[in-house]
Design a protein around this motif. Sequence first.
Motif, PDB file in Angstrom:
ATOM      1  N   THR A 190      -9.171   4.272  -8.259  1.00  0.00           N
ATOM      2  CA  THR A 190      -9.010   2.822  -8.473  1.00  0.00           C
ATOM      3  C   THR A 190      -9.421   1.865  -7.342  1.00  0.00           C
ATOM      4  O   THR A 190      -9.139   0.782  -7.494  1.00  0.00           O
ATOM      5  N   SER A 214      -8.119   1.709  -4.223  1.00  0.00           N
ATOM      6  CA  SER A 214      -6.971   1.096  -3.776  1.00  0.00           C
ATOM      7  C   SER A 214      -6.647   0.998  -2.495  1.00  0.00           C
ATOM      8  O   SER A 214      -5.464   0.533  -2.058  1.00  0.00           O
ATOM      9  N   MET A 246      -2.052  -5.181  -7.545  1.00  0.00           N
ATOM     10  CA  MET A 246      -2.182  -4.201  -8.758  1.00  0.00           C
ATOM     11  C   MET A 246      -3.609  -3.553  -8.759  1.00  0.00           C
ATOM     12  O   MET A 246      -4.717  -4.297  -8.662  1.00  0.00           O
ATOM     13  N   PRO A 247      -3.794  -2.280  -9.109  1.00  0.00           N
ATOM     14  CA  PRO A 247      -2.814  -1.298  -9.384  1.00  0.00           C
ATOM     15  C   PRO A 247      -2.166  -0.294  -7.982  1.00  0.00           C
ATOM     16  O   PRO A 247      -1.557   0.275  -8.064  1.00  0.00           O
ATOM     17  N   VAL A 286       1.290   0.167  -7.608  1.00  0.00           N
ATOM     18  CA  VAL A 286       1.753   1.109  -8.418  1.00  0.00           C
ATOM     19  C   VAL A 286       1.442   2.473  -7.794  1.00  0.00           C
ATOM     20  O   VAL A 286       2.406   3.374  -7.508  1.00  0.00           O
ATOM     21  N   TRP A 287       0.402   2.666  -7.118  1.00  0.00           N
ATOM     22  CA  TRP A 287      -0.011   3.736  -6.412  1.00  0.00           C
ATOM     23  C   TRP A 287       0.920   3.868  -5.045  1.00  0.00           C
ATOM     24  O   TRP A 287       1.225   4.815  -4.907  1.00  0.00           O
TER      25      TRP A 287
END
Length: 138
Positions: free
Chosen positions: A76, A78, A92-93, A96-97
Motif C-alpha cells: 500500500t 506505506s 491510513m493505512p 494499521v500497518w
Amino acid sequence: MTYFLGHRAELVGEGLCTLQGMTQQFFELASVLWTVVIGLTLWSSVVRQVKMENRAAMHGFAWGTSFIIMLLPLSTDSYGPAGSWCWIKDKMPGTVWRYIVFYVPLWLAFAWVCYLPPPSHYATPPPPTIAQPSHPTP
C-alpha cells in the motif's frame, strides 16, 4: 540507520526514506524475534534439558519472518515520513500497518517471554529442609 541516512524525510528524499523505513522495520522486528529465540533457547536448555541445535531454524525464524513482514506495507506504499524519521507513514493505512507488522508482534513476543517460566526457578536447588525429630524432646 536513522542517524546515518538523516532523520528528516525532506532531507533524504523519498527513495532513501522508503529504504530507511524498511530497514528500520526489518531490524526492529528482528531484534524482538531474537528475544523470543533467546528466551525459548534458555527455557529449553534449563527446564527441558534439551539443547536447541538447529541454528538454521532460529535464523530462519528471526530473519525470514522479519523480511516477509517488512514487505507487507509495500503493498500500500506505506513507507515514508513518520514524524521525525522515516518508517511507516502515520496516515491510513500506515497506522494499521504499524499495529499489524510491529506492535502486535511486539506484544505477542512480550506475552510469550512472560509466559515462559523463569529458568532460574529450575536452576536453583530448593532450600535445605531441617529434619524434624521423630520424638518430642523433654
